[in-house]
Scaffold this active site. Structure first.
Site, PDB file in Angstrom:
ATOM      1  N   ASP A 145      50.298 -37.812 -31.506  1.00 11.10           N
ATOM      2  CA  ASP A 145      51.157 -38.976 -31.756  1.00 11.10           C
ATOM      3  C   ASP A 145      50.445 -40.114 -32.508  1.00 11.10           C
ATOM      4  OD1 ASP A 145      49.700 -39.434 -29.422  1.00 11.10           O
ATOM      5  OD2 ASP A 145      51.448 -39.888 -28.172  1.00 11.10           O
TER       6      ASP A 145
ATOM      7  N   ASP B 241      42.693 -39.020 -16.825  1.00  8.84           N
ATOM      8  CA  ASP B 241      42.569 -37.566 -16.709  1.00  8.84           C
ATOM      9  C   ASP B 241      41.871 -37.037 -17.959  1.00  8.84           C
ATOM     10  OD1 ASP B 241      44.591 -37.692 -18.704  1.00  8.84           O
ATOM     11  OD2 ASP B 241      46.126 -37.634 -17.149  1.00  8.84           O
TER      12      ASP B 241
ATOM     13  N   ASP C 148      41.689 -34.119 -20.996  1.00  8.71           N
ATOM     14  CA  ASP C 148      42.355 -33.058 -21.736  1.00  8.71           C
ATOM     15  C   ASP C 148      41.338 -32.385 -22.646  1.00  8.71           C
ATOM     16  OD1 ASP C 148      45.060 -33.574 -20.820  1.00  8.71           O
ATOM     17  OD2 ASP C 148      44.897 -35.445 -21.954  1.00  8.71           O
TER      18      ASP C 148
HETATM   19  P1  ATP Z   1      46.961 -41.351 -20.535  1.00 11.74           P
HETATM   20  O1  ATP Z   1      46.667 -40.011 -19.908  1.00 11.74           O
HETATM   21  O2  ATP Z   1      45.905 -42.355 -20.378  1.00 11.74           O
HETATM   22  O3  ATP Z   1      48.292 -41.867 -20.174  1.00 11.74           O
HETATM   23  P2  ATP Z   1      46.858 -39.839 -22.978  1.00 11.74           P
HETATM   24  O4  ATP Z   1      46.692 -40.281 -24.397  1.00 11.74           O
HETATM   25  O5  ATP Z   1      45.826 -38.930 -22.404  1.00 11.74           O
HETATM   26  O6  ATP Z   1      47.039 -41.141 -22.121  1.00 11.74           O
HETATM   27  P3  ATP Z   1      48.707 -37.755 -22.299  1.00 11.74           P
HETATM   28  O7  ATP Z   1      50.155 -37.874 -22.028  1.00 11.74           O
HETATM   29  O8  ATP Z   1      47.790 -37.367 -21.203  1.00 11.74           O
HETATM   30  O9  ATP Z   1      48.284 -39.170 -22.907  1.00 11.74           O
HETATM   31  O10 ATP Z   1      48.549 -36.756 -23.527  1.00 11.74           O
HETATM   32  C1  ATP Z   1      47.290 -36.293 -23.985  1.00 11.74           C
HETATM   33  C2  ATP Z   1      47.289 -36.252 -25.508  1.00 11.74           C
HETATM   34  O11 ATP Z   1      48.292 -35.334 -25.984  1.00 11.74           O
HETATM   35  C3  ATP Z   1      47.596 -37.575 -26.190  1.00 11.74           C
HETATM   36  O12 ATP Z   1      46.456 -38.375 -26.321  1.00 11.74           O
HETATM   37  C4  ATP Z   1      48.136 -37.107 -27.542  1.00 11.74           C
HETATM   38  O13 ATP Z   1      47.089 -36.751 -28.410  1.00 11.74           O
HETATM   39  C5  ATP Z   1      48.887 -35.847 -27.172  1.00 11.74           C
HETATM   40  N1  ATP Z   1      50.317 -36.111 -26.885  1.00 11.74           N
HETATM   41  C6  ATP Z   1      50.859 -36.343 -25.671  1.00 11.74           C
HETATM   42  N2  ATP Z   1      52.173 -36.561 -25.756  1.00 11.74           N
HETATM   43  C7  ATP Z   1      52.496 -36.426 -27.054  1.00 11.74           C
HETATM   44  C8  ATP Z   1      53.720 -36.516 -27.800  1.00 11.74           C
HETATM   45  N3  ATP Z   1      54.869 -36.802 -27.190  1.00 11.74           N
HETATM   46  N4  ATP Z   1      53.656 -36.326 -29.137  1.00 11.74           N
HETATM   47  C9  ATP Z   1      52.491 -36.022 -29.748  1.00 11.74           C
HETATM   48  N5  ATP Z   1      51.324 -35.957 -29.116  1.00 11.74           N
HETATM   49  C10 ATP Z   1      51.301 -36.141 -27.792  1.00 11.74           C
HETATM   50 MG    MG Z   2      45.859 -38.041 -20.523  1.00 11.86          MG
END
Ligand code: ATP
Ligand code: MG
Length: 395
Positions: A110, A32, A34
């Site tokens: 994170d 996805d 962001d």
């Molecule tokens: P994927 O969507 O592939 O599972 P992602 O890294 O995009 O991985 P998401 O859960 O979509 O993970 O979150 C988007 C972004 O928001 C992350 O890359 C991170 O920068 C931030 N983020 C998400 N959850 C947290 C958290 N619990 N603490 C701090 N930052 C977070």
């Molecule tokens: Mg994501």
């Protein structure tokens, strides 16, 4: 690109951020997209007709393109420097809707590889936390002080493992060090959030690797305490073999774009506890009652940590129930079992049990053949079965 361009045109700063940037740099397909921006959620909404504001803890704008959702979040400040954040008694952050600058937004994320920003106006990457270096070294490194960041949000422990498994990265030493000690913090996380995270961990095509890491860092026992108990006690590691072979199947199916149901996962994780619980039931109870009691008990205990929706526990029970039915093939019974709506999942589960010698391979083979032949031959297969011994009412 449309969202980024329109934000830029309206005079806002905006970047692609998080998993999409990380995955694109690794030449993987992002799940996805962001976007981080200095526009406030209400300002984002004014720019897009196909937009909805969501979230309590974080106010976010969702921009819809058909089935795709682009998540647009306003820059937020780093939790370590802002003191107005609401925390619950365990130190977990409840609300941190404090807007900040791009740099502050980077430091509150994170992992370093998740804090890269892509600027489409000049094709550059903004990197405050040395995420590019870690991406090249294939390292998952927590931004800031790991222990503190896990205490703020224990789900970050599961995310460390999830990304390490998914990207085939190593969890950096200081990031990994507190995991085992802090595992119990997961018990304070709302069970609905743990359900979501567990599905992400086990249904993204890297379940086996994630399972190994979860056990290595003592996190699995906080998610599935009953399973962990049987994992550590089983003879010849049969529970481990059973689960590993289930997870390998799951990974293979997902990587081939075949459908999977989380019910199968939960049925497998809880299977050995179900059997142990049945052994403890009053032997005078009718078998079906003993089964129902045990299933209720096992599921209730698991629900304390993970909020598995009812429709899934219902399917898990049906998969379990079919395991008894597979032994009863005389008369019309095999035919009724074959037409059960969960036959396929139940049969897959039977094959899994055969791999660890829990049922005879011949039984599994019989069902394999029974499905594939025509009705006449099915009748012949049933007729050729050894005469059943006289059964009691309880069976
Ligand atoms: P994927 O969507 O592939 O599972 P992602 O890294 O995009 O991985 P998401 O859960 O979509 O993970 O979150 C988007 C972004 O928001 C992350 O890359 C991170 O920068 C931030 N983020 C998400 N959850 C947290 C958290 N619990 N603490 C701090 N930052 C977070
Ligand atoms: Mg994501």
């Amino acid at each position: 690109m449309k969202v980024l361009r329109r934000l830029a045109k309206a005079g806002y700063e905006s970047f692609l951020v998080g998993g999409s940037v990380r995955d694109l740099l690794l030449r993987k397909a992002p799940k996805d997209f962001d976007i981080a921006t200095d526009a406030h959620p209400e300002e984002v909404r004014k720019l897009f007709r196909n937009c909805r504001l969501i979230g309590r803890r974080f106010r976010l704008a969702h921009v819809f393109f058909g089935r795709q959702i682009i998540e647009v979040a306003t820059f937020r400040a780093n939790t370590e420097i802002v003191k107005t954040i609401t925390k619950n008694p365990h130190g977990i952050i409840l609300r941190d809707n404090v807007y900040g600058t791009l740099e502050e937004d980077a430091w509150r994320r994170d992992f370093t590889v998740n804090a890269l920003y892509y600027n489409i106006t000049n094709f550059s990457i903004v990197d405050y936390t040395s995420g590019m270096a870690d991406l090249e070294k294939k390292i998952i490194r927590m931004i800031g002080e790991p222990e503190k960041r896990y205490q703020e949000d224990p789900v970050r422990m599961l995310r460390a493992v999830r990304f390490a498994a998914k990207l085939n990265f190593t969890i950096e030493e200081k990031t990994a060090a507190p995991l085992s000690k802090l595992s119990g913090l997961l018990l304070h996380v709302p069970s609905a959030r743990l359900f979501d995270e567990v599905i992400k961990i086990f249904h993204s095509g890297n379940a086996l690797a994630a399972f190994t890491l979860l056990n290595q860092y003592d996190l699995f026992k906080s998610l599935f305490p009953q399973t962990a108990y049987h994992l550590s006690r089983s003879q010849n590691n049969v529970v481990k073999k059973f689960l590993e072979s289930m997870l390998l199947n799951t990974d293979t199916r997902i990587n081939q774009d075949k459908p999977v149901t989380p019910a199968f996962l939960f049925a497998a994780f809880l299977w050995h506890d179900l059997q142990a619980t049945e052994k403890k039931q009053n032997p005078e109870l009718p078998k079906m009652i003993a089964f129902e009691n045990s299933a209720n008990q096992v599921i209730q205990t698991q629900l304390k940590t993970i909020a598995i929706p009812k429709r899934l526990t219902k399917t898990a029970r049906e998969i379990w129930f079919l395991q008894y039915r597979f032994h009863k093939r005389a008369g019309s019974r095999a035919f009724r079992t074959l037409s059960h709506p969960r036959f396929r999942a139940g049969y897959d589960f039977l094959l899994l049990r055969a791999t660890i010698g829990e049922v005879k391979q011949e039984l599994a083979d019989w069902w394999t053949r029974f499905q594939s032949v025509g009705n006449e031959e099915r009748e012949a297969m049933v007729a050729a079965l050894p005469q059943p011994k006289t059964t009691t009412q309880n069976e």
